[in-house]
Design a protein around this motif. Structure first.
Motif, PDB file in Angstrom:
ATOM      1  N   GLY A 242       0.711  -1.218  -0.166  1.00  0.00           N
ATOM      2  CA  GLY A 242       0.054   0.017   0.088  1.00  0.00           C
ATOM      3  C   GLY A 242       0.862   1.136   0.146  1.00  0.00           C
ATOM      4  N   ALA A 243       1.958   1.236   0.546  1.00  0.00           N
ATOM      5  CA  ALA A 243       2.938   2.416   0.713  1.00  0.00           C
ATOM      6  C   ALA A 243       3.369   2.605  -0.726  1.00  0.00           C
ATOM      7  N   PHE A 244       3.832   1.605  -1.379  1.00  0.00           N
ATOM      8  CA  PHE A 244       4.361   1.744  -2.784  1.00  0.00           C
ATOM      9  C   PHE A 244       3.189   2.239  -3.703  1.00  0.00           C
ATOM     10  N   PHE A 245       1.915   1.768  -3.336  1.00  0.00           N
ATOM     11  CA  PHE A 245       0.856   2.468  -4.388  1.00  0.00           C
ATOM     12  C   PHE A 245       0.869   3.960  -4.103  1.00  0.00           C
ATOM     13  N   ALA A 246       0.705   4.218  -2.910  1.00  0.00           N
ATOM     14  CA  ALA A 246       0.531   5.704  -2.416  1.00  0.00           C
ATOM     15  C   ALA A 246       1.609   6.456  -2.904  1.00  0.00           C
ATOM     16  N   MET A 247       2.996   5.828  -3.072  1.00  0.00           N
ATOM     17  CA  MET A 247       3.997   6.530  -3.734  1.00  0.00           C
ATOM     18  C   MET A 247       3.813   6.776  -5.002  1.00  0.00           C
ATOM     19  N   ILE A 248       3.494   5.758  -5.907  1.00  0.00           N
ATOM     20  CA  ILE A 248       3.413   5.839  -7.300  1.00  0.00           C
ATOM     21  C   ILE A 248       2.004   6.735  -7.556  1.00  0.00           C
ATOM     22  N   LYS A 249       1.088   6.841  -6.750  1.00  0.00           N
ATOM     23  CA  LYS A 249      -0.109   7.586  -7.105  1.00  0.00           C
ATOM     24  C   LYS A 249      -0.051   9.196  -6.737  1.00  0.00           C
ATOM     25  N   ASP A 250       1.155   9.448  -6.037  1.00  0.00           N
ATOM     26  CA  ASP A 250       1.153  10.831  -5.658  1.00  0.00           C
ATOM     27  C   ASP A 250       1.444  11.593  -6.900  1.00  0.00           C
ATOM     28  N   PRO A 251       0.884  12.784  -7.015  1.00  0.00           N
ATOM     29  CA  PRO A 251       1.015  13.727  -8.171  1.00  0.00           C
ATOM     30  C   PRO A 251       2.475  14.324  -8.104  1.00  0.00           C
ATOM     31  N   ASP A 252       3.213  14.439  -7.029  1.00  0.00           N
ATOM     32  CA  ASP A 252       4.500  14.896  -7.325  1.00  0.00           C
ATOM     33  C   ASP A 252       5.479  13.594  -7.727  1.00  0.00           C
ATOM     34  N   TYR A 253       5.208  12.547  -7.178  1.00  0.00           N
ATOM     35  CA  TYR A 253       5.880  11.349  -7.701  1.00  0.00           C
ATOM     36  C   TYR A 253       5.630  11.208  -9.279  1.00  0.00           C
ATOM     37  N   GLN A 254       4.440  11.217  -9.625  1.00  0.00           N
ATOM     38  CA  GLN A 254       4.224  11.481 -11.148  1.00  0.00           C
ATOM     39  C   GLN A 254       4.968  12.171 -12.038  1.00  0.00           C
ATOM     40  N   LEU A 255       5.221  13.526 -11.406  1.00  0.00           N
ATOM     41  CA  LEU A 255       5.996  14.507 -12.276  1.00  0.00           C
ATOM     42  C   LEU A 255       7.696  13.812 -12.060  1.00  0.00           C
ATOM     43  N   ALA A 256       8.146  13.276 -10.905  1.00  0.00           N
ATOM     44  CA  ALA A 256       9.301  12.924 -10.754  1.00  0.00           C
ATOM     45  C   ALA A 256       9.653  11.777 -11.609  1.00  0.00           C
ATOM     46  N   VAL A 257       8.972  10.876 -11.843  1.00  0.00           N
ATOM     47  CA  VAL A 257       9.001   9.702 -12.490  1.00  0.00           C
ATOM     48  C   VAL A 257       9.582   9.803 -14.113  1.00  0.00           C
ATOM     49  N   VAL A 258       9.264  10.920 -14.523  1.00  0.00           N
ATOM     50  CA  VAL A 258       9.822  11.317 -15.799  1.00  0.00           C
ATOM     51  C   VAL A 258      11.308  11.112 -15.899  1.00  0.00           C
ATOM     52  N   ASN A 259      11.914  11.572 -14.781  1.00  0.00           N
ATOM     53  CA  ASN A 259      13.527  11.604 -14.665  1.00  0.00           C
ATOM     54  C   ASN A 259      13.717  10.082 -14.843  1.00  0.00           C
ATOM     55  N   ARG A 260      13.278   9.230 -14.182  1.00  0.00           N
ATOM     56  CA  ARG A 260      13.628   7.659 -14.180  1.00  0.00           C
ATOM     57  C   ARG A 260      13.278   7.277 -15.659  1.00  0.00           C
ATOM     58  N   THR A 261      12.393   7.502 -16.309  1.00  0.00           N
ATOM     59  CA  THR A 261      12.049   7.028 -17.735  1.00  0.00           C
ATOM     60  C   THR A 261      13.158   7.586 -18.747  1.00  0.00           C
ATOM     61  N   ALA A 262      13.511   8.978 -18.282  1.00  0.00           N
ATOM     62  CA  ALA A 262      14.272   9.566 -19.453  1.00  0.00           C
ATOM     63  C   ALA A 262      15.742   8.802 -19.019  1.00  0.00           C
ATOM     64  N   ALA A 263      16.046   8.419 -17.969  1.00  0.00           N
ATOM     65  CA  ALA A 263      17.404   7.866 -17.552  1.00  0.00           C
ATOM     66  C   ALA A 263      17.515   6.535 -17.959  1.00  0.00           C
ATOM     67  N   LEU A 264      16.677   5.576 -17.952  1.00  0.00           N
ATOM     68  CA  LEU A 264      16.964   4.398 -18.172  1.00  0.00           C
ATOM     69  C   LEU A 264      16.929   3.525 -19.450  1.00  0.00           C
ATOM     70  N   LEU A 265      17.663   2.923 -19.819  1.00  0.00           N
ATOM     71  CA  LEU A 265      17.671   1.945 -21.112  1.00  0.00           C
ATOM     72  C   LEU A 265      17.068   0.701 -20.944  1.00  0.00           C
ATOM     73  N   ASP A 266      17.137   0.252 -19.515  1.00  0.00           N
ATOM     74  CA  ASP A 266      16.646  -0.958 -19.157  1.00  0.00           C
ATOM     75  C   ASP A 266      16.637  -1.154 -17.544  1.00  0.00           C
ATOM     76  N   SER A 267      15.856  -1.894 -17.162  1.00  0.00           N
ATOM     77  CA  SER A 267      15.483  -2.065 -15.746  1.00  0.00           C
ATOM     78  C   SER A 267      14.867  -3.250 -15.268  1.00  0.00           C
ATOM     79  N   ARG A 268      15.047  -3.917 -14.198  1.00  0.00           N
ATOM     80  CA  ARG A 268      14.282  -4.806 -13.527  1.00  0.00           C
ATOM     81  C   ARG A 268      13.713  -4.277 -12.047  1.00  0.00           C
ATOM     82  N   LEU A 269      12.702  -4.698 -11.938  1.00  0.00           N
ATOM     83  CA  LEU A 269      12.064  -4.496 -10.317  1.00  0.00           C
ATOM     84  C   LEU A 269      11.346  -5.406  -9.953  1.00  0.00           C
ATOM     85  N   MET A 270      11.865  -6.248  -8.941  1.00  0.00           N
ATOM     86  CA  MET A 270      11.152  -7.539  -8.499  1.00  0.00           C
ATOM     87  C   MET A 270      10.825  -7.464  -7.166  1.00  0.00           C
ATOM     88  N   ARG A 271       9.664  -7.961  -6.766  1.00  0.00           N
ATOM     89  CA  ARG A 271       9.331  -7.739  -5.259  1.00  0.00           C
ATOM     90  C   ARG A 271       9.470  -9.134  -4.616  1.00  0.00           C
TER      91      ARG A 271
END
Length: 144
Positions: A104-133
């Protein structure tokens, strides 16, 4: 042809959402940066010549307060050295494990409007990634 991943597929994200939401989680992140960040046209950082690593640093700076606010913390971080078991030619630049009190904390983060602005930097930065729970386990001791 190599396949690259920046965002989760719909089916992978649904599998994540279907797991229990009330227990601590660890998220393993593997990062491969672009040589030059790729910001969308019109973005304030478009055309500034930043490396992918620099754009990811901006992501950390802009998303960090939200990550902390939801109770997230980095519990391990490392710089890639070499692939021991895995495909040749797959080099990661950095890796880290982020701990959240629950999904729920992860969902709260990714739904935050400020996070949604910040994540553009992640997308611009990465060629490839993996995210595993992962479900956190005990540390220390042997392999068993």
């Amino acid at each position: 042809m190599a396949q690259f991943y920046i965002d989760p597929s719909a089916s992978n994200f649904q599998a994540f959402k279907d797991l229990p939401r009330d227990e601590p989680i660890h998220m393993l992140n593997l990062l491969q940066y672009r040589e030059l960040a790729e910001y969308p046209e019109g973005h304030e950082h478009h055309g500034n010549g930043w490396s992918g690593r620099r754009a990811y640093e901006e992501y950390g700076k802009t998303s960090g307060p939200i990550f902390s606010r939801v109770g997230g913390e980095i519990v391990w971080r490392g710089a890639f050295q070499t692939m021991v078991t895995g495909p040749d030619g797959k080099d990661w630049h950095d890796g880290f494990v982020a701990q959240y009190p629950n999904s729920g904390a992860f969902f709260a983060m990714i739904k935050d409007p400020d996070y949604q602005l910040a994540v553009v930097n992640r997308t611009a930065a990465l060629l490839d990634s993996r995210l595993m729970r992962f479900s956190p386990g005990e540390s220390g001791g042997g392999f068993g």
